[in-house]
Design an enzyme around this catalytic site. Structure first.
Site, short mmCIF file in Angstrom:
data_model
loop_
_atom_site.label_atom_id
_atom_site.label_comp_id
_atom_site.label_asym_id
_atom_site.label_seq_id
_atom_site.Cartn_x
_atom_site.Cartn_y
_atom_site.Cartn_z
CE1 TYR A 149 -4.33 -1.36 0.67
CE2 TYR A 149 -3.09 -2.95 1.96
CZ TYR A 149 -4.25 -2.57 1.33
OH TYR A 149 -5.34 -3.41 1.36
CE1 TYR A 173 -2.43 -6.67 3.70
CE2 TYR A 173 -3.13 -6.32 1.43
CZ TYR A 173 -3.35 -6.20 2.78
OH TYR A 173 -4.51 -5.61 3.23
NE ARG A 231 -7.43 -9.79 4.50
CZ ARG A 231 -8.35 -8.90 4.11
NH1 ARG A 231 -8.13 -7.62 4.19
NH2 ARG A 231 -9.52 -9.30 3.64
CG HIS A 278 -8.44 -6.98 -0.08
ND1 HIS A 278 -7.28 -7.59 0.34
CD2 HIS A 278 -8.50 -5.79 0.57
CE1 HIS A 278 -6.66 -6.80 1.22
NE2 HIS A 278 -7.37 -5.70 1.37
CG HIS A 304 -10.01 -1.81 1.39
ND1 HIS A 304 -10.29 -2.29 2.64
CD2 HIS A 304 -8.74 -2.19 1.13
CE1 HIS A 304 -9.24 -2.92 3.12
NE2 HIS A 304 -8.27 -2.88 2.22
#
Lengths: 262, 208
Positions: free
Chosen positions: A128, A167, A177, A180, A182
């Site tokens: 991120y 990740y 995870r 995905h 959000h």
């Protein structure tokens, strides 16, 4: 079915037509909490200290919940729904190019028009762009990882991005995870406010994700998984995934009753 | 078998996660991407009403401030009217007040602030006066579905005592968890609040 919906865009063709009562102006349908993750879900360890323990106080919707912020095209910029271009500095971001599209509907099946949809994600390596993310995968200099769109008058939205990578994160020592994106969605009233996550069809990390498996209802979990939509893919350019989001429906006020004596 | 109702089901909620800032407040994540950004400042110079600061924290079960929480507020204008087509009440509209803002907590202190105006009293559908209040929605890592609560104002004792929602809260001692305390600092009105996710003083959260 919403008569205004262009047939080609309707993601629910071949599914039963839902009952469509008159457009509601009353409170929202009672939220079915059995399909949502409980506040306290010990398998997702962060929820333990952050979950209320008292019962929620149920409130008939008043004007405070039926209303909510109204957004317009003036709030957005022209590249806001193009994550391939909205942070590009000296080229395109690395990763599988994808289009994500779908409709924001309410529980009656009606499209939710002119509502703000915001989305954010990791880059193709699972990193991120955030000052608190220290995962060893590199930041992509050409990828910000966020965007937003307003639905059209049928509730339709779309954006372009690269597929995010999975990740690791600190829950169990080897928790990962699934890939995905959000999503944050408003609806027309503040009681419809929703944040969720979209997952990708076929991801083997889905059934072992401690966050995804907080959802107690198998069908509700499956509805967070976007199918590959080859028909919407752009040949020699981008694959497409389709993700419909359903917000709470709104009751119609068929008869007005004022409470006596108040 | 009776006829099927065929309603759709609401999409399940998922946590906003620790990096919610990227999507909703990218400047806090550490980068600049959008031409226009949403913020914790709800007022313009032309907004009608008394300027106030809302300032508070969200505490976890150990009493530690959440430093990665995001709050949104939704409130009526100074005349008690929401900026939304469904509000057809008598209050005067104010085009300079959307009535909505969002704020992330400070990464060190957990402090959350909003610059807004004090909302007016609202008249509900039954004609009852509702005490001035701000609606709050809370999301964060570890919060699986957004939490709804409200803030009322400490200097509205009579209105609070008559408010139909506050009066639903049992036992009455819990009503105090929804009331922000008025104070002044450097000539500005500051209402302070604490939202306790757990514990003896757990805040009242609503299933709206």
């Amino acid at each position: 079915m919403n008569a205004q919906a262009p047939a080609l865009r309707d993601p629910r063709l071949n599914r039963p037509e839902p009952f469509t009562p008159p457009l509601g102006d009353g409170g929202f349908f009672q939220r079915d909490r059995s399909i949502h993750p409980p506040a306290h879900a010990p398998g997702y360890k962060s929820s333990v200290l952050r979950s209320p323990r008292q019962a929620l106080l149920s409130l008939e919707n008043s004007i405070s919940e039926i209303t909510g912020p109204v957004f317009g095209h003036n709030d957005l910029g022209p590249l806001d729904n193009d994550l391939i271009r909205n942070y590009a500095k000296d080229g395109d971001p690395v990763g599988e190019r994808i289009i994500v599209h779908g409709r924001v509907l309410d529980e009656t099946g009606r499209g939710v028009p002119n509502t703000l949809v915001e989305f954010w994600q990791a880059n193709a390596g699972g990193r991120y762009r955030h000052r608190k993310d220290t995962y060893l995968a590199p930041v992509d200099p050409n990828f910000g990882g966020c965007g937003r769109a307003l639905t059209d008058d049928t509730g339709y939205y779309y954006f372009r991005t690269v597929k995010p990578g999975p990740y690791p994160w600190r829950n169990y020592v080897n928790s990962w995870r699934p890939a995905h994106i959000h999503f944050s969605v408003f609806g027309s009233g503040f009681a419809q406010r929703l944040i969720t996550q979209m997952y990708f069809e076929g991801d083997p990390l889905i059934p072992v994700c401690p966050i995804l498996t907080t959802i107690p209802d198998k069908d509700a979990l499956d509805r967070l998984v976007a199918p590959l939509d080859l028909n919407a893919s752009t040949p020699f350019d981008s694959l497409a995934y389709r993700f419909d989001i359903v917000l709470r429906g709104q009751r119609s006020t068929y008869f007005e009753n004022r409470t006596a004596g108040n | 078998m009776p006829q099927p109702l065929n309603y759709l089901k609401e999409t399940a909620s998922q946590t906003a996660g620790p990096y919610v800032h990227i999507g909703l407040i990218p400047a806090m994540a550490g980068f600049d991407i959008f031409e226009k950004n949403f913020s914790n400042v709800l007022v313009t110079p032309s907004t009608q009403g008394e300027r106030i600061t809302l300032e508070g924290r969200v505490l976890d079960g150990t009493g530690t401030p959440l430093r990665d929480v995001l709050l949104e507020i939704w409130q009526a204008n100074a005349s008690g009217r929401y900026n939304h087509p469904a509000d057809r009440s008598a209050g005067a509209p104010d085009d300079e007040f959307r009535g909505w803002g969002r704020a992330g907590s400070d990464f060190d202190s957990g402090l959350i602030t909003f610059e807004t105006i004090k909302p007016g009293a609202i008249t509900d559908k039954a004609g009852r006066k509702c005490a001035p209040h701000v609606n709050i929605w809370i999301v964060a890592r570890g919060i699986n579905i957004g939490l709804n609560t409200r803030l009322y104002f400490s200097d509205e004792e009579a209105a609070n005592a008559a408010d139909p929602v506050l009066n639903l809260v049992e036992p009455p001692v819990r009503r105090a968890t929804l009331i922000a305390t008025r104070g002044e600092r450097a000539g500005k009105v500051v209402y302070s609040f604490t939202i306790n996710l757990q514990g003896a003083e757990e805040t009242v959260f609503f299933d709206v």
